[in-house]
Motif scaffolding. Structure first.
Motif: not given
Length: 298
Positions: A200-206
């Motif tokens: 759910l981290d920002y980078y993982s969402l991208q």
């Protein structure tokens, strides 16, 4: 003569099919009334193939229309299956008479490459021994508390803030199914492996973590195996090593490397601390148990 030979052959085939059908089923026409439209020899293959991309919805429609919430699915290339959503049947199969309903070889073959001889894909003594080991660990309050704590942290610190940020920005959209899948993957990894993939981290969402993509690929290909009109099709692809079966093999190799690295790292840390540690995840407890003898001997 040729006409007589064909007639006799057809009669023999008809007698064989009649004799191979259980007498009680032949005496109960209503027993065949619930299920997809079937034809001689090929069974429901036509209907099954047409609905292969929506099998869950297809089964749900069939079960909803059956008065007993139980249907028979018979198709060429697969064993006859009885599918039920009747609560009494489910309880009888999964609880009352569980040992009379093993998963069976066809089911195990579909998931064997992915799950191996794990608890979700075996029967008999293998299943019993693994269940006994897992139930002992999950019966401890510390692991149950750790699972609840992990889920609460994931929701309070990651999921809710993310949903609030999207709610305040009308231009942002989120795939809720994908989001809840990420929450589940994070929590399962924390509780079972003691590892947080931070989905759910920002980078993982991208950009989804590669391990998540590997799990998704393995799950998708195994589901396609179950939906294949003929099991021989995916078995041939696996034998040759092409297409989806090649991608499955690559995904499984990545998953094994991922989990193997975590296990080796935990063993190394516990050896350095001579078996001492306060980790609460399931893997740590199992590793500690296997290293107990090593610590005593050294």
């Amino acid at each position: 003569m040729l006409g007589i030979f064909i007639s006799v052959s057809f009669l023999c085939l008809l007698l064989y099919l009649l004799n191979s059908t259980p007498w009680k089923l032949r005496q109960s026409p209503k027993f065949f009334a619930y299920g997809p439209t079937s034809y001689p020899m090929i069974g429901c293959m036509i209907s099954f193939y047409k609905n292969r991309h929506r099998l869950l919805d297809w089964y749900t429609d069939l079960l909803s229309s059956a008065p007993t919430q139980t249907i028979i699915v018979s198709r060429l290339g697969a064993r006859r299956a009885i599918v039920t959503a009747n609560p009494e049947n489910v309880e009888y199969i999964l609880k009352t008479n569980f040992y009379n309903f093993p998963k069976g070889k066809p089911f195990q073959e579909i998931l064997e490459d992915f799950l191996g001889n794990g608890i979700f894909n075996v029967d008999g003594d293998l299943w019993y021994n693994q269940r006994k080991l897992a139930s002992q660990e999950f019966s401890t309050r510390s692991l149950r508390d750790y699972a609840v704590k992990s889920l609460k942290e994931e929701v309070d610190k990651k999921l809710l803030p993310l949903l609030e940020s999207v709610a305040n920005d009308t231009k942002k959209t989120l795939d809720l199914q994908d989001l809840l899948g990420r929450v589940t993957f994070d929590v399962v990894c924390k509780v079972s492996l003691g590892y947080d993939p931070c989905c759910l981290d920002y980078y993982s969402l991208q950009n989804s973590p590669s391990i998540v993509e590997a799990f998704d690929m393995a799950s998708e290909v195994c589901a396609r195996r179950g939906a294949a009109p003929l099991s021989a099709l995916w078995k041939a692809k696996r034998f040759v090593g092409v297409g989806s079966e090649k991608r499955l093999k690559e995904a499984i190799m990545q998953i094994h490397m991922f989990v193997g690295d975590i296990i080796h790292d935990k063993k190394r840390k516990f050896r350095e601390r001579r078996g001492r540690g306060d980790e609460q995840d399931l893997l740590s407890k199992m590793v500690l148990g296997t290293l107990a003898g090593f610590v005593l001997l050294h």
